[in-house]
Design a protein around this motif. Sequence first.
Motif, short mmCIF file in Angstrom:
data_model
loop_
_atom_site.label_atom_id
_atom_site.label_comp_id
_atom_site.label_asym_id
_atom_site.label_seq_id
_atom_site.Cartn_x
_atom_site.Cartn_y
_atom_site.Cartn_z
N ASN A 45 -7.57 1.58 -4.35
CA ASN A 45 -8.97 1.62 -4.76
C ASN A 45 -9.26 0.60 -5.86
OD1 ASN A 45 -9.31 3.82 -3.00
ND2 ASN A 45 -8.59 5.20 -4.59
N GLY A 46 -8.60 -0.56 -5.77
CA GLY A 46 -8.82 -1.63 -6.74
C GLY A 46 -8.16 -1.42 -8.08
N ARG A 47 -7.35 -0.37 -8.22
CA ARG A 47 -6.67 -0.09 -9.49
C ARG A 47 -5.17 -0.23 -9.32
NH1 ARG A 47 -8.68 5.61 -10.01
NH2 ARG A 47 -6.80 5.83 -11.21
N PRO A 48 -4.49 -0.84 -10.31
CA PRO A 48 -3.04 -0.97 -10.20
C PRO A 48 -2.35 0.38 -10.32
CG PRO A 48 -3.79 -1.74 -12.33
CD PRO A 48 -5.02 -1.41 -11.54
N ALA A 49 -1.30 0.56 -9.52
CA ALA A 49 -0.54 1.81 -9.54
C ALA A 49 0.87 1.53 -9.06
CB ALA A 49 -1.19 2.85 -8.64
N GLN A 50 1.81 2.33 -9.53
CA GLN A 50 3.17 2.31 -9.00
C GLN A 50 3.28 3.52 -8.07
OE1 GLN A 50 5.70 2.64 -12.43
NE2 GLN A 50 5.80 0.43 -12.69
N VAL A 51 3.71 3.27 -6.83
CA VAL A 51 3.94 4.35 -5.90
C VAL A 51 5.46 4.53 -5.89
CG1 VAL A 51 3.51 5.25 -3.59
CG2 VAL A 51 1.91 3.59 -4.59
N VAL A 52 5.92 5.63 -6.47
CA VAL A 52 7.32 5.83 -6.81
C VAL A 52 7.99 6.79 -5.83
CG1 VAL A 52 8.92 6.59 -8.61
CG2 VAL A 52 6.78 5.45 -9.24
N TYR A 53 9.10 6.32 -5.24
CA TYR A 53 9.93 7.20 -4.42
C TYR A 53 10.79 8.01 -5.38
CZ TYR A 53 13.27 9.07 -1.17
OH TYR A 53 14.05 9.95 -0.45
N VAL A 54 10.56 9.32 -5.44
CA VAL A 54 11.29 10.19 -6.36
C VAL A 54 12.58 10.69 -5.72
CG1 VAL A 54 11.15 12.29 -7.77
CG2 VAL A 54 9.12 10.86 -7.47
N ARG A 56 14.52 13.20 -2.29
CA ARG A 56 14.37 14.32 -1.37
C ARG A 56 13.98 15.57 -2.16
NH1 ARG A 56 13.88 13.85 3.82
NH2 ARG A 56 14.91 15.82 4.18
N ALA A 57 13.11 16.36 -1.57
CA ALA A 57 12.74 17.65 -2.13
C ALA A 57 12.77 18.65 -0.97
CB ALA A 57 11.35 17.60 -2.76
N GLY A 58 13.90 19.27 -0.78
CA GLY A 58 14.09 20.13 0.38
C GLY A 58 14.12 19.28 1.64
N ALA A 59 13.28 19.61 2.60
CA ALA A 59 13.22 18.86 3.86
C ALA A 59 12.20 17.72 3.79
CB ALA A 59 12.85 19.81 4.99
N CYS A 60 11.62 17.50 2.63
CA CYS A 60 10.55 16.51 2.48
C CYS A 60 10.96 15.38 1.55
CB CYS A 60 9.30 17.19 1.92
SG CYS A 60 8.72 18.57 2.93
N GLU A 61 10.15 14.32 1.55
CA GLU A 61 10.31 13.22 0.61
C GLU A 61 9.32 13.45 -0.52
OE1 GLU A 61 12.74 11.18 1.10
OE2 GLU A 61 13.11 11.63 3.19
N ALA A 62 9.75 13.26 -1.75
CA ALA A 62 8.88 13.38 -2.92
C ALA A 62 8.45 11.98 -3.35
CB ALA A 62 9.62 14.07 -4.06
N VAL A 63 7.16 11.78 -3.46
CA VAL A 63 6.58 10.50 -3.87
C VAL A 63 5.52 10.80 -4.91
CG1 VAL A 63 5.26 8.48 -3.10
CG2 VAL A 63 6.98 9.49 -1.58
N SER A 64 5.44 9.96 -5.94
CA SER A 64 4.40 10.12 -6.96
C SER A 64 3.68 8.81 -7.16
CB SER A 64 5.01 10.58 -8.28
OG SER A 64 5.56 11.88 -8.17
N VAL A 65 2.41 8.89 -7.52
CA VAL A 65 1.62 7.71 -7.85
C VAL A 65 1.41 7.72 -9.35
CG1 VAL A 65 -0.55 6.47 -7.53
CG2 VAL A 65 0.47 7.71 -5.61
N LYS A 66 1.92 6.67 -10.00
CA LYS A 66 1.82 6.54 -11.46
C LYS A 66 0.73 5.52 -11.75
CE LYS A 66 4.63 5.58 -15.53
NZ LYS A 66 5.94 5.15 -16.03
N TRP A 67 -0.38 6.00 -12.28
CA TRP A 67 -1.52 5.14 -12.60
C TRP A 67 -1.34 4.54 -13.98
CZ3 TRP A 67 -4.63 4.30 -8.59
CH2 TRP A 67 -4.64 5.24 -7.57
N THR A 68 -2.02 3.43 -14.24
CA THR A 68 -1.86 2.75 -15.53
C THR A 68 -2.37 3.57 -16.70
OG1 THR A 68 -3.93 1.56 -15.14
CG2 THR A 68 -1.89 0.42 -14.57
N GLU A 69 -3.28 4.51 -16.48
CA GLU A 69 -3.80 5.31 -17.58
C GLU A 69 -2.93 6.54 -17.86
OE1 GLU A 69 -6.06 6.49 -13.86
OE2 GLU A 69 -5.66 4.60 -14.83
N ARG A 70 -1.66 6.46 -17.51
CA ARG A 70 -0.67 7.51 -17.80
C ARG A 70 -0.94 8.81 -17.04
NH1 ARG A 70 2.90 6.38 -21.95
NH2 ARG A 70 2.34 4.56 -23.15
N ARG A 71 -1.56 8.70 -15.90
CA ARG A 71 -1.79 9.86 -15.05
C ARG A 71 -0.86 9.73 -13.85
NH1 ARG A 71 -5.44 10.93 -10.77
NH2 ARG A 71 -6.23 8.81 -10.97
N ILE A 72 -0.27 10.84 -13.45
CA ILE A 72 0.66 10.83 -12.31
C ILE A 72 0.22 11.88 -11.31
CG2 ILE A 72 3.05 11.13 -11.58
CD1 ILE A 72 3.93 10.37 -14.41
#
Length: 164
Positions: A45-54, A56-72
Amino acid sequence: MKIVLMAVLAAAVAASFSACAQTNQTVPAVASVAATRMTTDSYINGRPAQVVYVGRAGACEAVSVKWTERRIEHFRVCDQEVSARNTVAPAWSDEPSTRLLLSSTIRNAVLYGEARQTDSNGYQYVARTLPAVSARCSNIEVIISYDGDLVDRALRDVCGKAGF
């Protein structure tokens, strides 16, 4: 009165379309990182972000989006289906014992390519060696997570000896 009501209704519809557009840009980025298991720097959405592979979480993959304003934002990808967690990971305690464990995890990643340790509070430390910057230096990706949710991520240059 009818004109005001129509304007309010139009604004509500536009806002919901805007929210859908944001989700639609986030979902493919999260799905891609889950599939490749590689963190990426991105624009969502026009904003820089890190899309972080965290990891495995059980049978799923855990992914987080770390925004520049310190929101995850935290996600799980199960059978290629992305779902938001709507959770907040607890802040990491920067005390001597946790710093020693983190340092040990980084040293092991330098020596063996990847390392993973969990402390007594349930925080998991993962460090991976990324492609080398030079013959003497390595890039280390360090991820601290709690229950599969990202707490913090950093890149660290390690040069010279494995002990530091």
